[in-house]
Design a protein around this motif. Structure first.
Motif, PDB file in Angstrom:
ATOM      1  N   ALA A   1       0.811  -1.217   0.000  1.00 50.99           N
ATOM      2  CA  ALA A   1       0.000   0.000   0.000  1.00 50.99           C
ATOM      3  C   ALA A   1       0.844   1.266   0.000  1.00 50.99           C
ATOM      4  N   LEU A   2       2.068   1.186   0.515  1.00 47.09           N
ATOM      5  CA  LEU A   2       2.878   2.403   0.637  1.00 47.09           C
ATOM      6  C   LEU A   2       4.075   2.421  -0.321  1.00 47.09           C
ATOM      7  N   LEU A   3       4.943   1.417  -0.218  1.00 46.62           N
ATOM      8  CA  LEU A   3       6.203   1.460  -0.967  1.00 46.62           C
ATOM      9  C   LEU A   3       6.024   1.206  -2.465  1.00 46.62           C
ATOM     10  N   LYS A   4       5.167   0.289  -2.849  1.00 42.22           N
ATOM     11  CA  LYS A   4       4.988   0.019  -4.285  1.00 42.22           C
ATOM     12  C   LYS A   4       4.485   1.260  -5.046  1.00 42.22           C
ATOM     13  N   PRO A   5       3.427   1.941  -4.573  1.00 43.97           N
ATOM     14  CA  PRO A   5       3.014   3.156  -5.285  1.00 43.97           C
ATOM     15  C   PRO A   5       4.054   4.271  -5.213  1.00 43.97           C
ATOM     16  N   LEU A   6       4.792   4.314  -4.098  1.00 44.49           N
ATOM     17  CA  LEU A   6       5.761   5.398  -3.917  1.00 44.49           C
ATOM     18  C   LEU A   6       7.023   5.187  -4.746  1.00 44.49           C
ATOM     19  N   LEU A   7       7.404   3.912  -4.951  1.00 49.42           N
ATOM     20  CA  LEU A   7       8.650   3.591  -5.665  1.00 49.42           C
ATOM     21  C   LEU A   7       8.358   2.616  -6.808  1.00 49.42           C
ATOM     22  N   PRO A   8       7.695   3.079  -7.881  1.00 50.64           N
ATOM     23  CA  PRO A   8       7.333   2.177  -8.988  1.00 50.64           C
ATOM     24  C   PRO A   8       8.575   1.652  -9.708  1.00 50.64           C
ATOM     25  N   ARG A   9       8.495   0.391 -10.120  1.00 53.36           N
ATOM     26  CA  ARG A   9       9.611  -0.233 -10.800  1.00 53.36           C
ATOM     27  C   ARG A   9       9.086  -1.309 -11.755  1.00 53.36           C
ATOM     28  N   ARG A  10       9.653  -1.377 -12.962  1.00 52.29           N
ATOM     29  CA  ARG A  10       9.225  -2.370 -13.944  1.00 52.29           C
ATOM     30  C   ARG A  10       9.729  -3.748 -13.531  1.00 52.29           C
ATOM     31  N   ARG A  11       8.865  -4.752 -13.718  1.00 51.84           N
ATOM     32  CA  ARG A  11       9.240  -6.124 -13.379  1.00 51.84           C
ATOM     33  C   ARG A  11      10.177  -6.703 -14.444  1.00 51.84           C
ATOM     34  N   PRO A  12      10.889  -7.795 -14.140  1.00 48.78           N
ATOM     35  CA  PRO A  12      11.781  -8.426 -15.126  1.00 48.78           C
ATOM     36  C   PRO A  12      10.994  -8.914 -16.353  1.00 48.78           C
ATOM     37  N   ALA A  13      11.715  -9.132 -17.428  1.00 46.59           N
ATOM     38  CA  ALA A  13      11.100  -9.623 -18.668  1.00 46.59           C
ATOM     39  C   ALA A  13      10.939 -11.135 -18.568  1.00 46.59           C
ATOM     40  N   ALA A  14       9.798 -11.579 -17.963  1.00 45.70           N
ATOM     41  CA  ALA A  14       9.579 -13.007 -17.740  1.00 45.70           C
ATOM     42  C   ALA A  14       9.471 -13.781 -19.037  1.00 45.70           C
ATOM     43  N   ALA A  15       9.187 -13.103 -20.146  1.00 47.71           N
ATOM     44  CA  ALA A  15       9.050 -13.797 -21.429  1.00 47.71           C
ATOM     45  C   ALA A  15      10.342 -14.455 -21.865  1.00 47.71           C
ATOM     46  N   GLU A  16      11.456 -13.986 -21.336  1.00 45.84           N
ATOM     47  CA  GLU A  16      12.743 -14.560 -21.717  1.00 45.84           C
ATOM     48  C   GLU A  16      13.025 -15.880 -21.005  1.00 45.84           C
ATOM     49  N   LEU A  17      12.185 -16.228 -20.005  1.00 38.77           N
ATOM     50  CA  LEU A  17      12.369 -17.480 -19.273  1.00 38.77           C
ATOM     51  C   LEU A  17      11.610 -18.608 -19.965  1.00 38.77           C
ATOM     52  N   PRO A  18      12.014 -19.864 -19.726  1.00 39.43           N
ATOM     53  CA  PRO A  18      11.260 -21.008 -20.280  1.00 39.43           C
ATOM     54  C   PRO A  18       9.818 -20.980 -19.782  1.00 39.43           C
ATOM     55  N   ALA A  19       8.890 -21.453 -20.578  1.00 43.45           N
ATOM     56  CA  ALA A  19       7.471 -21.402 -20.243  1.00 43.45           C
ATOM     57  C   ALA A  19       7.161 -22.174 -18.970  1.00 43.45           C
ATOM     58  N   HIS A  20       7.862 -23.322 -18.764  1.00 41.49           N
ATOM     59  CA  HIS A  20       7.581 -24.120 -17.565  1.00 41.49           C
ATOM     60  C   HIS A  20       8.015 -23.419 -16.276  1.00 41.49           C
ATOM     61  N   GLN A  21       8.790 -22.346 -16.395  1.00 40.83           N
ATOM     62  CA  GLN A  21       9.326 -21.662 -15.208  1.00 40.83           C
ATOM     63  C   GLN A  21       8.514 -20.434 -14.837  1.00 40.83           C
ATOM     64  N   THR A  22       7.649 -19.962 -15.696  1.00 37.37           N
ATOM     65  CA  THR A  22       6.919 -18.715 -15.444  1.00 37.37           C
ATOM     66  C   THR A  22       5.517 -18.986 -14.932  1.00 37.37           C
ATOM     67  N   LEU A  23       4.942 -17.967 -14.272  1.00 38.23           N
ATOM     68  CA  LEU A  23       3.578 -18.049 -13.768  1.00 38.23           C
ATOM     69  C   LEU A  23       2.588 -17.779 -14.887  1.00 38.23           C
ATOM     70  N   PRO A  24       1.431 -18.461 -14.877  1.00 38.49           N
ATOM     71  CA  PRO A  24       0.450 -18.237 -15.936  1.00 38.49           C
ATOM     72  C   PRO A  24      -0.164 -16.842 -15.895  1.00 38.49           C
ATOM     73  N   ASN A  25      -0.313 -16.281 -14.699  1.00 38.67           N
ATOM     74  CA  ASN A  25      -0.885 -14.937 -14.542  1.00 38.67           C
ATOM     75  C   ASN A  25       0.052 -14.090 -13.689  1.00 38.67           C
ATOM     76  N   PRO A  26       1.124 -13.592 -14.267  1.00 36.39           N
ATOM     77  CA  PRO A  26       2.099 -12.815 -13.488  1.00 36.39           C
ATOM     78  C   PRO A  26       1.503 -11.495 -13.009  1.00 36.39           C
ATOM     79  N   PRO A  27       1.953 -10.991 -11.849  1.00 36.14           N
ATOM     80  CA  PRO A  27       1.433  -9.720 -11.330  1.00 36.14           C
ATOM     81  C   PRO A  27       1.884  -8.549 -12.198  1.00 36.14           C
ATOM     82  N   THR A  28       1.100  -7.488 -12.144  1.00 34.06           N
ATOM     83  CA  THR A  28       1.396  -6.296 -12.956  1.00 34.06           C
ATOM     84  C   THR A  28       1.707  -5.070 -12.123  1.00 34.06           C
TER      85      THR A  28
END
Length: 481
Positions: free
Chosen positions: A48-75
């Motif tokens: 509620a506090l730090l994420k809105p205050l310090l926005p940051r882009r998540r890693p490029a999960a598409a570069e990982l193998p499909a079996h290693q990634t989550l089906p619905n990654p957070p945004t």
């Protein structure tokens, strides 16, 4: 890693573990509750506090193998990791109450934190920052929910108490109405101490009268007085022991057993060990004298009744607060139960006008502790010593504007000792005068109504049997339950 990371969504993994830990009373239940509270604080801080205050882009999960990634990654923002914050908060909070449990949970918490990097939804720095936030929140709970450093209070040893082999010379009062209804402590005590005279509390007859009659009938052969029950039973037996200059034997048999836990006697076996060895410690007795009048005139020095108390005495709404806290404490733990009881009582209580140390105050309640309680400036939780010779006086002022709201906020922020609504002193005696006669409670039970009260510590501490664990050897235990 994917399954573990998903299981920790919304802290469901930790709530499940907390539910398992809470099924058992004692340190594990307190650890579970502290862990859940820490998760709430850490999740709020991270999401509620730090994420809105310090926005940051998540890693490029598409570069990982499909079996290693989550089906619905957070945004949401990548910084910091909420999963790592909750995992570290829960494990650290549990470790505060139970280091062994915390150590057992640490690898799981670390695995949950790493899993967020493994599935490609966080950078390593997100996880490190989240873990730091969670641990800090968990450690901060000690500010307003203190951890007791030792199980028993300090007290000086007494060398003059007699050994009581098999209970010889002991007159003990057992209260069958205390504690669990299905347990008869009297039968266990008669088996463990066959030479003792074990009495049972009778409905409608004072414990004091029963003990006095039994002592008189033993023709001077009584060497100690005992109590098996809660704090009320122990206080009545302590008053008789003090009058006859006899030591006290404690067998905890109530619901919470505050006094027995402070002394360091947790079950019948420890009482048996201490009486066989003839080892005891000096414990202060608090006493309160109720006067018939409210004016400080010579005739008002007449005493209606003198009552002893082992833990606390109080005037105002504190008795109701204690009653509610003790009802809720087995489920929630001491501090959360106290906070909930405080909110409930302050919302519906009436103010009391009292004269404390020559000054009139309008208060919600006046608390008098037998001995100095810890922590200062907060909720009185335990006594570090049993023979300080002092009374701990605390009150909550009612004449200050928004006093109830301010008291609650100060309690939540851990700053009650710095609030204008809070007062505290440590004295050896206290005279209290009231504008209108008010009820007095000792050890949580309403016992008297008067216009003046005098609180002090009894001249002589009472010896209470407690085994010196440094002298104990399992080989000399004569009774094993």
């Amino acid at each position: 890693m994917k399954s573990l990371s998903t299981a920790a969504n919304h802290s469901m993994l930790w709530f499940t573990i907390a539910g398992v830990l809470a099924a058992r009373k004692g340190a594990t239940r307190k650890a579970a509750l502290r862990g859940v509270v820490a998760i709430g604080g850490a999740s709020g801080m991270a999401n509620a506090l730090l994420k809105p205050l310090l926005p940051r882009r998540r890693p490029a999960a598409a570069e990982l193998p499909a079996h290693q990634t989550l089906p619905n990654p957070p945004t949401s923002s990548s910084f910091p990791s909420g999963h790592a914050a909750s995992a570290a908060a829960f494990a650290t909070a549990v470790a505060v109450e139970s280091p062994r449990l915390g150590l057992a949970l640490a690898p799981l918490a670390g695995a949950v934190a790493y899993s967020r990097v493994h599935v490609g939804v966080h950078w390593s720095s997100d996880v490190v920052a989240g873990a730091a936030v969670g641990s800090a929140i968990a450690l901060a709970t000690r500010r307003w929910w203190p951890v007791r450093s030792s199980d028993e209070a300090r007290a000086r040893p007494v060398d003059t108490v007699p050994p009581l082999p098999e209970g010889t010379g002991l007159v003990l009062m057992a209260n069958p109405f205390a504690g669990d209804p299905g347990i008869d402590l009297a039968e266990e005590i008669e088996t463990a101490l066959p030479a003792a005279l074990v009495l049972r509390v009778q409905d409608g007859i004072d414990i004091d009268d029963q003990l006095e009659k039994a002592i008189a009938g033993r023709d001077g052969r009584v060497r100690a007085v005992g109590a098996a029950g809660g704090d009320g039973t122990a206080a009545a037996a302590a008053a008789v022991a003090n009058r006859h200059d006899l030591p006290l034997v404690l067998v905890p048999g109530g619901t919470l057993n505050h006094f027995a836990r402070d002394v360091g006697v947790y079950d019948l076996q420890e009482a048996v060990d201490a009486t066989q060895a003839g080892e005891a410690v000096a414990v202060d007795l608090g006493l309160v004298e109720a006067h018939p009048g409210k004016d400080p005139e010579p005739q008002s020095d007449e005493v209606i009744r003198t009552r002893y108390f082992l833990n606390t005495a109080s005037i105002g709404s504190y008795p109701e607060l204690v009653r509610l806290r003790e009802r809720w404490q087995p489920r929630w733990g001491k501090w959360p139960a106290f906070a909930a009881a405080l909110i409930t009582v302050l919302r519906r209580s009436e103010r009391v006008e009292v004269k404390i140390v020559d000054e009139w105050h309008l208060v919600w309640f006046l608390f008098v502790g037998n001995g100095t309680y810890h922590p200062r400036g907060m909720v009185p939780a335990w006594r570090p010593t049993l023979d300080s010779g002092l009374l701990d006086i605390r009150w909550l002022r009612a004449e200050v504007r928004f006093s109830r709201t301010r008291a609650f906020l100060a309690l939540v922020l851990g700053a009650l000792g710095h609030s204008r609504v809070y007062g505290q002193q440590e004295v050896d005696h206290l005279d209290v005068e009231l504008r209108v006669p008010a009820m007095l409670a000792t050890d949580g039970e309403v016992v008297e109504e008067a216009g003046r009260y005098t609180f002090r510590v009894a001249e002589r501490p009472i010896p209470v049997y407690r085994r010196d664990e440094q002298n104990w050897s399992g080989r000399d235990r004569p009774y094993m339950r």
